[in-house]
Design a protein around this motif. Structure first.
Motif, PDB file in Angstrom:
ATOM      1  N   GLU A 186     -80.579 -71.917  22.529  1.00 56.56           N
ATOM      2  CA  GLU A 186     -81.127 -70.618  22.126  1.00 56.56           C
ATOM      3  C   GLU A 186     -81.531 -69.819  23.370  1.00 56.56           C
ATOM      4  O   GLU A 186     -81.311 -68.610  23.453  1.00 56.56           O
ATOM      5  CB  GLU A 186     -82.322 -70.816  21.199  1.00 56.56           C
ATOM      6  N   ARG A 187     -82.123 -70.506  24.345  1.00 54.21           N
ATOM      7  CA  ARG A 187     -82.479 -69.836  25.599  1.00 54.21           C
ATOM      8  C   ARG A 187     -81.228 -69.320  26.305  1.00 54.21           C
ATOM      9  O   ARG A 187     -81.204 -68.204  26.828  1.00 54.21           O
ATOM     10  CB  ARG A 187     -83.218 -70.802  26.517  1.00 54.21           C
ATOM     11  N   LEU A 188     -80.184 -70.145  26.307  1.00 55.15           N
ATOM     12  CA  LEU A 188     -78.935 -69.727  26.952  1.00 55.15           C
ATOM     13  C   LEU A 188     -78.359 -68.509  26.229  1.00 55.15           C
ATOM     14  O   LEU A 188     -77.885 -67.563  26.876  1.00 55.15           O
ATOM     15  CB  LEU A 188     -77.929 -70.876  26.928  1.00 55.15           C
ATOM     16  N   TRP A 189     -78.399 -68.524  24.906  1.00 57.66           N
ATOM     17  CA  TRP A 189     -77.873 -67.394  24.139  1.00 57.66           C
ATOM     18  C   TRP A 189     -78.605 -66.104  24.500  1.00 57.66           C
ATOM     19  O   TRP A 189     -77.986 -65.057  24.708  1.00 57.66           O
ATOM     20  CB  TRP A 189     -77.979 -67.684  22.647  1.00 57.66           C
ATOM     21  N   GLN A 190     -79.921 -66.167  24.568  1.00 57.82           N
ATOM     22  CA  GLN A 190     -80.687 -64.971  24.915  1.00 57.82           C
ATOM     23  C   GLN A 190     -80.380 -64.529  26.350  1.00 57.82           C
ATOM     24  O   GLN A 190     -80.341 -63.331  26.639  1.00 57.82           O
ATOM     25  CB  GLN A 190     -82.187 -65.233  24.743  1.00 57.82           C
ATOM     26  N   GLU A 218     -75.582 -80.847  25.690  1.00 62.42           N
ATOM     27  CA  GLU A 218     -75.054 -80.767  24.327  1.00 62.42           C
ATOM     28  C   GLU A 218     -73.604 -81.249  24.230  1.00 62.42           C
ATOM     29  O   GLU A 218     -73.141 -81.613  23.147  1.00 62.42           O
ATOM     30  CB  GLU A 218     -75.122 -79.313  23.830  1.00 62.42           C
ATOM     31  N   GLY A 219     -72.889 -81.214  25.353  1.00 66.99           N
ATOM     32  CA  GLY A 219     -71.446 -81.415  25.321  1.00 66.99           C
ATOM     33  C   GLY A 219     -70.758 -80.064  25.291  1.00 66.99           C
ATOM     34  O   GLY A 219     -71.220 -79.152  24.575  1.00 66.99           O
ATOM     35  N   PRO A 220     -69.677 -79.852  26.047  1.00 63.33           N
ATOM     36  CA  PRO A 220     -69.044 -78.527  26.120  1.00 63.33           C
ATOM     37  C   PRO A 220     -68.604 -77.974  24.771  1.00 63.33           C
ATOM     38  O   PRO A 220     -68.793 -76.783  24.502  1.00 63.33           O
ATOM     39  CB  PRO A 220     -67.838 -78.768  27.040  1.00 63.33           C
ATOM     40  N   VAL A 221     -68.046 -78.809  23.906  1.00 64.47           N
ATOM     41  CA  VAL A 221     -67.542 -78.318  22.615  1.00 64.47           C
ATOM     42  C   VAL A 221     -68.696 -77.860  21.734  1.00 64.47           C
ATOM     43  O   VAL A 221     -68.682 -76.753  21.172  1.00 64.47           O
ATOM     44  CB  VAL A 221     -66.717 -79.409  21.903  1.00 64.47           C
ATOM     45  N   ASP A 241     -69.454 -74.033  20.475  1.00 62.59           N
ATOM     46  CA  ASP A 241     -69.542 -73.754  19.034  1.00 62.59           C
ATOM     47  C   ASP A 241     -70.870 -73.083  18.694  1.00 62.59           C
ATOM     48  O   ASP A 241     -70.922 -72.136  17.904  1.00 62.59           O
ATOM     49  CB  ASP A 241     -69.406 -75.049  18.230  1.00 62.59           C
ATOM     50  N   GLY A 242     -71.961 -73.572  19.316  1.00 60.58           N
ATOM     51  CA  GLY A 242     -73.273 -72.981  19.047  1.00 60.58           C
ATOM     52  C   GLY A 242     -73.356 -71.542  19.516  1.00 60.58           C
ATOM     53  O   GLY A 242     -73.915 -70.685  18.830  1.00 60.58           O
TER      54      GLY A 242
END
Length: 627
Positions: free
Chosen positions: A68-72, A137-140, A144-145
């Motif tokens: 979520e932090r990465l998304w923001q 998390e793993g790249p895939v 996806d997230g």
């Protein structure tokens, strides 16, 4: 590294697991709520660090996941119009990470910074954040997230097909192990559900096509995705797939009518200027092998608009149109009403044209659509809500293929079905009075209350939520939101995976978003896992009665909510009266009876509708007569 990350009101609502209205109220009520640091007057942006601090001070903090932090951070690196490019850049970084897990972050940054899209603020910190989430998390899973959040944010602009509908289209088209083409692939949702041996896609948006190619590559598909307008600049001209799936843009006036007038793809007639969907239908048929299937999403009005009747008639006469399946509103984001799935088969020279077309009024019951199609293909009895309609009966002046009209006209009730419905209605009506609890008036008084959040911290309850996305199909039963609404056994299926929420007897399950027809239920069976958009509250039975808990949750979600409105349920804020366990059980029994009464009245209403329809149609067609 995160100090420059900003969030908007919708982001804050998701982080705190509340509705947007709650965020608006916080801004008005609390003087210490963070001030905007950017954005606009109508869509202000706030510092994520300041928002987190405020949520902690006011005991509303929910731990923010690294993704979520990465998304923001990705959102803060560009504007929303170019966010697809930022998602694509993240995918490129994660792809390199998957190929070389030990790759140095600084070396990767130096390699990619010159190729970053224009308008994207790329620095070593951003690349490092992507790598950090990719390794944890793993790249895939990480990509996806990110894509899921991108779709949630831009669902109207992307017009992404809902996953359950995409899965239905793939199953009807029998795409597994075949060459599959989607000429309007968007970010690749239909192709991802296809399990095809070779996936081909094209989209007019360069950003969407890039994301589709990345998603397919991450999931191990052999694929080829091109950019361009499929109708004007067909990247697969002359090529034919075994199956074509498509959710094209609806109601496009500028689809190329003038320059494509004599195009050889219009085998069934020149599509009218205002009927771009009929151009897509014929484009798809031109790209499938003889005998191959096309499954395409269409607006409901395409089945009856007068300008398209000639093309519809020719599709019927040639035996190309095999089924029309009406879904619920929202199955296609581009449609304001309930869209249809058209199933077409490219005619084979040596096979005689069929004499019937399948029509299904499925609504939200996607299982009905698949069951009806399979029964139709194998010449078995069709389920209720579907009919095999003679093509000759459809070839009138209007060529109206509206499913609800045709299914209603062709319903053939008999005396036995009417009698059975009448008997069911009588039995159910007689039992209603006994279902209601006996309640007496009392002097209203203030009660000491506890929130579910407080009970969770005390260990009285455990709160679990269904995943945003389930693993690929398997044999594990999944409780879906539709199952919860209808009070039926789990109908979904999933592969087993760590982190899935298992449902146990006496668990209270509720949808995340409620309206007047949605409410919590106490589970009577164990073994299923929790589906998306559902949450589960498991109570210590010695300290909290599950039926009492379900009734209080129903009250918190608004048992008298206006039809058409929806409320996001925040279980941690829901209040329960502090009562002894014996008293809870008395109240819980009353709650249980009231909700059982509601189930019974809903069932009686449905039976009543069918009873009236069967009686009127039977009297009209002569299969029933007055005694």
């Amino acid at each position: 590294m995160h100090d420059d990350v900003t969030v908007n009101a919708a982001d804050i609502a998701r982080l705190a697991d509340v509705g947007r209205a709650a965020v608006s109220n916080w801004r008005k009520r609390f003087d210490d709520f963070p001030q905007p640091v950017g954005g606009t007057a109508t869509s202000p942006a706030f510092s994520l660090v300041e928002v987190e601090g405020w949520l902690r001070r006011h005991n509303r903090y929910v731990e923010v996941a690294p993704i979520e932090r990465l998304w923001q951070r990705l959102r803060s690196a560009t504007d929303d119009l170019r966010l697809g490019d930022a998602v694509g850049f993240a995918g490129t970084v994660l792809l390199h990470l998957g190929q070389k897990p030990g790759l140095d972050e600084k070396a990767l940054f130096e390699r990619l910074r010159k190729t970053a899209p224009d308008g994207l603020d790329v620095d070593a910190g951003l690349v490092g954040a992507i790598v950090e989430v990719g390794r944890s998390e793993g790249p895939v899973k990480a990509f996806d997230g990110i894509c899921d959040r991108y779709v949630d944010l831009h669902s109207r602009r992307l017009l992404a097909t809902p996953r359950d509908v995409a899965r239905l289209m793939a199953r009807i088209g029998d795409t597994s192990g075949r060459t599959v083409l989607d000429p309007s692939c968007g970010i690749g949702t239909l192709l991802l559900e296809s399990s095809g041996s070779l996936t081909l896609g094209q989209d007019v948006s360069e950003s969407a096509a890039r994301l589709a190619a990345l998603r397919l590559r991450f999931h191990g598909y052999e694929s080829r995705v091109e950019t361009g307008d499929s109708l004007r600049a067909d990247a697969f001209a002359g090529e034919q797939a075994e199956v074509v799936v498509c959710n094209p843009p609806f109601s496009e006036r500028g689809w190329g009518y003038e320059e494509l007038t004599s195009d050889p793809r219009w085998e069934y007639g020149l599509p009218p200027r205002g009927e771009s969907e009929l151009a897509w239908v014929q484009h798809c048929l031109a790209h499938v092998r003889p005998g191959g299937l096309v499954v395409i999403m269409m607006p409901g009005v395409a089945a009856s608009r007068r300008p398209g009747r000639r093309v519809r008639g020719n599709l019927l006469r040639a035996g190309a149109l095999r089924a029309i399946i009406t879904l619920s509103a929202g199955a296609a984001p581009a449609s304001s009403g309930a869209p249809d799935l058209w199933v077409l088969r490219r005619p084979e020279a040596v096979v005689a044209p069929p004499s019937e077309v399948l029509m299904v009024d499925a609504g939200e019951d996607l299982a009905l659509a698949e069951t009806a199609w399979q029964a139709f293909c194998s010449s078995k009895d069709l389920p209720q809500g579907s009919n095999a309609v003679r093509i000759i009966d459809l070839l009138d002046e209007e060529v109206d293929l509206t499913t609800s009209r045709r299914i209603s006209i062709l319903r053939q009730p008999d005396a036995s079905s009417f009698s059975a419905l009448r008997e069911k209605a009588a039995i159910l009506a007689k039992s209603l009075a006994a279902t209601l609890p006996r309640l007496s008036a009392a002097q209203r008084h203030e009660r000491a209350m506890s929130s579910i959040g407080e009970l969770a911290r005390a260990g009285v309850v455990t709160i679990l939520q269904g995943p945003l996305k389930l693993p690929s199909e398997g044999e594990l039963p999944v409780l879906t939101a539709k199952d919860l609404l209808l009070g039926r056994a789990p109908t979904g299926r999933s592969a087993d995976a760590p982190g899935l929420a298992r449902v146990e007897r006496d668990d209270v399950v509720s949808p995340v978003v409620t309206d007047s027809g949605w409410f919590p239920r106490v589970m009577t069976e164990s073994g299923a896992v929790l589906g998306p958009q559902l949450l589960l509250i498991r109570a210590d039975p010695d300290r909290l009665d599950p039926h009492f808990l379900a009734g209080c949750l129903r009250a918190a979600s608004g048992s008298r909510a206006r039809p058409g409105t929806s409320v996001r349920l925040d279980p941690r804020r829901a209040q329960l009266p502090r009562l002894a366990i014996d008293e809870q059980r008395r109240y819980g029994d009353a709650f249980r009876q009231l909700l059982a009464y509601e189930d019974a009245t809903r069932a009686l209403h449905e039976i009543g509708d069918n009873l009236v329809a069967a009686g009127i149609d039977g009297l009209f067609n002569g299969s029933l007569h007055p005694e």
